[in-house]
Design a protein around this motif. Structure first.
Motif, mmCIF file in Angstrom:
data_model
loop_
_atom_site.group_PDB
_atom_site.id
_atom_site.type_symbol
_atom_site.label_atom_id
_atom_site.label_comp_id
_atom_site.label_asym_id
_atom_site.label_seq_id
_atom_site.Cartn_x
_atom_site.Cartn_y
_atom_site.Cartn_z
ATOM 1 N N GLU A 57 36.934 52.935 38.497
ATOM 2 C CA GLU A 57 36.673 53.855 36.995
ATOM 3 C C GLU A 57 35.154 54.193 36.714
ATOM 4 O OE1 GLU A 57 40.881 52.529 35.317
ATOM 5 O OE2 GLU A 57 39.155 51.910 34.272
ATOM 6 N N THR A 58 34.381 53.253 37.198
ATOM 7 C CA THR A 58 32.845 53.497 36.614
ATOM 8 C C THR A 58 31.707 53.706 37.517
ATOM 9 O OG1 THR A 58 32.267 51.101 36.023
ATOM 10 C CG2 THR A 58 33.485 52.372 34.496
ATOM 11 N N GLY A 59 32.081 53.118 38.880
ATOM 12 C CA GLY A 59 31.037 52.885 39.770
ATOM 13 C C GLY A 59 30.130 51.811 39.754
ATOM 14 N N HIS A 60 30.361 50.866 38.541
ATOM 15 C CA HIS A 60 29.508 49.876 38.380
ATOM 16 C C HIS A 60 30.038 48.783 39.239
ATOM 17 C CE1 HIS A 60 26.323 51.145 35.789
ATOM 18 N NE2 HIS A 60 27.236 51.807 34.934
ATOM 19 N N LEU A 61 29.379 47.822 39.577
ATOM 20 C CA LEU A 61 29.773 46.365 40.049
ATOM 21 C C LEU A 61 29.470 45.270 39.052
ATOM 22 C CD1 LEU A 61 28.045 46.529 43.500
ATOM 23 C CD2 LEU A 61 30.335 47.061 43.155
ATOM 24 N N VAL A 62 30.684 44.693 38.871
ATOM 25 C CA VAL A 62 30.394 43.528 37.499
ATOM 26 C C VAL A 62 30.897 42.117 38.155
ATOM 27 C CG1 VAL A 62 30.753 45.218 35.836
ATOM 28 C CG2 VAL A 62 32.723 44.004 36.604
ATOM 29 N N GLU A 63 30.513 41.343 37.230
ATOM 30 C CA GLU A 63 31.161 39.958 37.363
ATOM 31 C C GLU A 63 31.765 39.546 36.126
ATOM 32 O OE1 GLU A 63 28.639 36.638 38.735
ATOM 33 O OE2 GLU A 63 26.971 37.007 37.220
ATOM 34 N N ALA A 64 32.616 38.897 36.040
ATOM 35 C CA ALA A 64 33.196 38.378 34.959
ATOM 36 C C ALA A 64 32.337 37.072 34.439
ATOM 37 C CB ALA A 64 34.793 37.902 35.159
ATOM 38 N N THR A 65 31.697 37.020 33.178
ATOM 39 C CA THR A 65 31.046 35.785 32.888
ATOM 40 C C THR A 65 32.125 34.867 31.930
ATOM 41 O OG1 THR A 65 30.222 37.105 31.143
ATOM 42 C CG2 THR A 65 28.952 37.085 33.213
ATOM 43 N N ILE A 92 44.529 40.948 29.778
ATOM 44 C CA ILE A 92 43.569 39.918 30.106
ATOM 45 C C ILE A 92 42.280 40.697 29.876
ATOM 46 C CG2 ILE A 92 42.635 37.937 31.562
ATOM 47 C CD1 ILE A 92 46.381 39.152 32.016
ATOM 48 N N VAL A 93 41.385 39.949 29.016
ATOM 49 C CA VAL A 93 40.221 40.810 28.678
ATOM 50 C C VAL A 93 39.107 39.786 28.938
ATOM 51 C CG1 VAL A 93 38.589 42.000 26.968
ATOM 52 C CG2 VAL A 93 41.605 42.100 26.813
ATOM 53 N N TYR A 94 38.033 40.146 29.944
ATOM 54 C CA TYR A 94 36.987 39.315 29.981
ATOM 55 C C TYR A 94 35.770 40.309 29.725
ATOM 56 C CZ TYR A 94 39.934 37.395 33.880
ATOM 57 O OH TYR A 94 40.871 36.672 34.273
ATOM 58 N N GLU A 95 34.800 39.217 29.341
ATOM 59 C CA GLU A 95 33.405 39.865 29.173
ATOM 60 C C GLU A 95 32.860 39.642 30.678
ATOM 61 O OE1 GLU A 95 29.387 38.886 26.534
ATOM 62 O OE2 GLU A 95 30.708 37.098 27.075
ATOM 63 N N CYS A 96 32.114 40.995 30.877
ATOM 64 C CA CYS A 96 31.415 40.944 32.149
ATOM 65 C C CYS A 96 30.132 41.615 32.189
ATOM 66 C CB CYS A 96 32.181 42.308 33.105
ATOM 67 S SG CYS A 96 33.987 41.674 33.480
ATOM 68 N N ARG A 97 29.529 41.575 33.063
ATOM 69 C CA ARG A 97 27.864 41.766 33.314
ATOM 70 C C ARG A 97 27.752 42.482 34.431
ATOM 71 N NH1 ARG A 97 24.085 39.785 36.513
ATOM 72 N NH2 ARG A 97 24.588 37.978 37.696
#
Length: 151
Positions: A57-65, A92-97
């Motif tokens: 959806e955004t093009g960004h790569l993330v990892e859940a923290t 389910i809601v994750y904080e991601c960086r």
């Protein structure tokens, strides 16, 4: 009545006091901002779901923290041929960086735009309630991962 269950994973990505959002396009053409994320594929791990959906959806790569919480919604509506549907969404809601990628819009999916917004401007956006839920989970960090709702 047909019962339907949808399990989905969403990301709260905050960087420099800005949040990453995607604009969801509903079946009736209504467009509202939402957290990037979406439905889990059968057999898929939830962490893989949130990473895949954010990239789509955004093009960004993330990892859940951090797991911020779990939220459920329930809707009822009429389906074709007069059947009724009792739909429940487990979110389910994750904080991601961010770990890489570049901001871009999704093509041919359920969203059409991706953008960063200052946190203090979110209240003025036309958005789905999941954005407020995700931000409340991010700010409050409830110990059981569930917001206490009045009423």
């Amino acid at each position: 009545m047909v019962q339907e269950l949808r399990v989905a994973a969403y990301a709260v990505c905050v960087r420099d006091d800005q949040i990453l959002l995607a604009r969801w396009v509903a079946g009736d053409g209504v467009k509202q901002w939402t957290l990037p994320g979406g439905g889990m594929d059968h057999g898929e791990d939830l962490l893989d779901t949130v990473v895949r959906e954010v990239e789509e959806e955004t093009g960004h790569l993330v990892e859940a923290t951090r797991l911020l919480g779990v939220d459920t919604i329930r809707r009822r509506w009429s389906r074709r041929f007069g059947a009724a549907a009792d739909w429940q969404g487990v979110r389910i809601v994750y904080e991601c960086r961010l770990t890489g990628g570049e901001l871009r819009n999704e093509i041919g999916g359920s969203t059409d735009l991706a953008a960063w917004f200052p946190l203090d401007e979110v209240a003025g956006l036309d958005r789905v309630e999941l954005v407020d839920t995700g931000l409340a989970l991010w700010r409050e960090r409830p110990p059981l991962g569930r917001l206490v709702r009045n009423g």
